[in-house]
Write an enzyme that holds these catalytic residues in place. Structure first.
Site, PDB file in Angstrom:
ATOM      1  NE  ARG A 104     -57.439-149.987  73.381  1.00  0.00           N
ATOM      2  CZ  ARG A 104     -57.950-149.579  72.215  1.00  0.00           C
ATOM      3  NH1 ARG A 104     -57.409-149.977  71.076  1.00  0.00           N
ATOM      4  NH2 ARG A 104     -58.985-148.773  72.174  1.00  0.00           N
ATOM      5  CG  HIS A 131     -63.975-149.478  73.694  1.00  0.00           C
ATOM      6  ND1 HIS A 131     -63.130-148.658  74.414  1.00  0.00           N
ATOM      7  CD2 HIS A 131     -63.701-149.229  72.384  1.00  0.00           C
ATOM      8  CE1 HIS A 131     -62.388-147.957  73.571  1.00  0.00           C
ATOM      9  NE2 HIS A 131     -62.709-148.279  72.343  1.00  0.00           N
ATOM     10  CD  GLN A 134     -65.745-145.545  69.993  1.00  0.00           C
ATOM     11  OE1 GLN A 134     -64.536-145.677  69.921  1.00  0.00           O
ATOM     12  NE2 GLN A 134     -66.398-144.625  69.290  1.00  0.00           N
ATOM     13  CG  ASP A 219     -66.491-153.247  66.851  1.00  0.00           C
ATOM     14  OD1 ASP A 219     -65.589-152.807  66.106  1.00  0.00           O
ATOM     15  OD2 ASP A 219     -66.273-153.664  68.010  1.00  0.00           O
ATOM     16  CB  CYS A 259     -65.965-147.990  67.800  1.00  0.00           C
ATOM     17  SG  CYS A 259     -65.411-149.672  67.474  1.00  0.00           S
ATOM     18  NE  ARG A 287     -63.007-142.951  72.201  1.00  0.00           N
ATOM     19  CZ  ARG A 287     -62.179-143.998  72.084  1.00  0.00           C
ATOM     20  NH1 ARG A 287     -62.088-144.645  70.949  1.00  0.00           N
ATOM     21  NH2 ARG A 287     -61.474-144.428  73.117  1.00  0.00           N
TER      22      ARG A 287
END
Ligand code: CP
Ligand code: NVA
Length: 302
Positions: A104, A131, A134, A219, A259, A287
């Site tokens: 990340r 991402h 996700q 988001d 998310c 996830r």
């Protein structure tokens, strides 16, 4: 299978993506019924995280433990990466010691450089641009609730950010229509919009955008690394909050996803996570299952 990385969803074919989603649903079932399944016994996953995380870190660490393997969390604060050891050198060294590496970070190019120098699979755990992990969970969740997403109308409300870019890739791979409802100046990457114009469009009016949709997603307005833009973004996005009144424009059986983490009172109203359309807790749980399916795909087919 030759070495495979997972830097964006485009690293998978349409069929492989569908296969991973189906496998995630199966692995979830196996876990719920208490099956012991340890395909990654003695394998090690390294996690290099330069940004905060709850879901991504815990789901990868739990997934590895459930698969009989181990994980190593490597904060740049405690490793030589944080003291300027070149990415290429770090990638060459770490990939001689572990079986896969999850990263990340900020610049997507940094992840690409790491992957180019790694002899084991590298997984994108979020960059400024994408991402994809996700999206595996989001697509699994839609599939569990409503079946195939092909031909459905999905609306992204808010910033054209890393999550939005990954939704664009998903629209292309899984053949759904994506409408991005964002203020002017906050559109997703122009190049991505151009190459995916067959399945993605921008609509600045959120009510028009959400109209007749099957899935509404949002988001945060300011992503990690954009903290100093928070105030300006609150103003720019003021008309883009997802709330029960906006969901009225969607289809009656529309789902809502986020998310997480969410900023209640900003991109969503305080009651939105518990709205009847919301599937956010299953989305978060998935996830775990989706990334287990990804790890199995990358490490067990090799
Ligand atoms: N959704 C997500 O990636 O959450 P974390 O930042 O907690 O990992
Ligand atoms: N767009 C958000 C997603 C967090 C999971 C960020 O990058 O901070």
């Amino acid at each position: 299978m030759a070495l495979r990385h997972f830097l964006t969803l485009n690293d998978l074919s349409k069929d492989e993506l569908k296969q991973i989603i189906e496998r995630a649903i199966m692995l979830k079932k196996m876990q719920k019924q208490g099956d012991i399944f340890e395909p990654l016994k003695n394998r090690v996953l390294a996690l290099i995280f330069e940004k905060s995380s709850t879901r991504t870190r815990v789901s990868f660490e739990s997934g590895m433990a459930q698969f009989g393997g181990a994980s190593l969390f490597l904060s740049p604060r405690d490793t030589q990466l944080g003291r300027g050891e070149p990415i290429e050198d770090s990638a060459k060294v770490l990939s001689r010691m572990v079986d896969a590496i999850t990263i990340r970070t900020f610049e997507h190019q940094k992840l690409q450089l790491f992957a180019a120098n790694s002899s084991v699979p590298v997984i994108n755990a979020l960059t400024d641009d994408y991402h994809p992990c996700q999206l595996l969970a989001d697509m699994q969740t839609y599939h569990e609730y409503r079946g195939s997403i092909e031909g459905k109308k999905v609306v992204w409300v808010g910033d054209g950010n890393n999550m939005c870019n990954s939704f664009i890739n998903a629209a292309n791979l899984l053949d759904f229509n994506l409408v991005v409802a964002c203020p002017k100046g906050y559109e997703p990457m122009a190049e991505l919009l151009a190459t995916n114009s067959h399945c993605v469009s921008v609509e600045h009016d959120p009510k028009k955008a959400v109209s007749d949709s099957d899935l509404v997603v949002t988001d945060v307005w300011a992503s990690m690394g954009q903290e100093e833009e928070q105030k300006a973004r609150e103003q720019a996005f003021a008309n883009y909050q997802v709330c029960p009144a906006l969901m009225q424009y969607a289809r009656e059986d529309a789902l809502f996803m986020h998310c997480l983490p969410a900023h209640k009172g900003e991109e969503i109203s305080h009651d939105m996570l518990d709205h009847p359309s919301s599937v956010v807790w299953d989305e978060a749980e998935n996830r775990l299952h989706a990334q287990k399916a990804l790890l199995e795909f990358l490490l067990c087919n090799a």
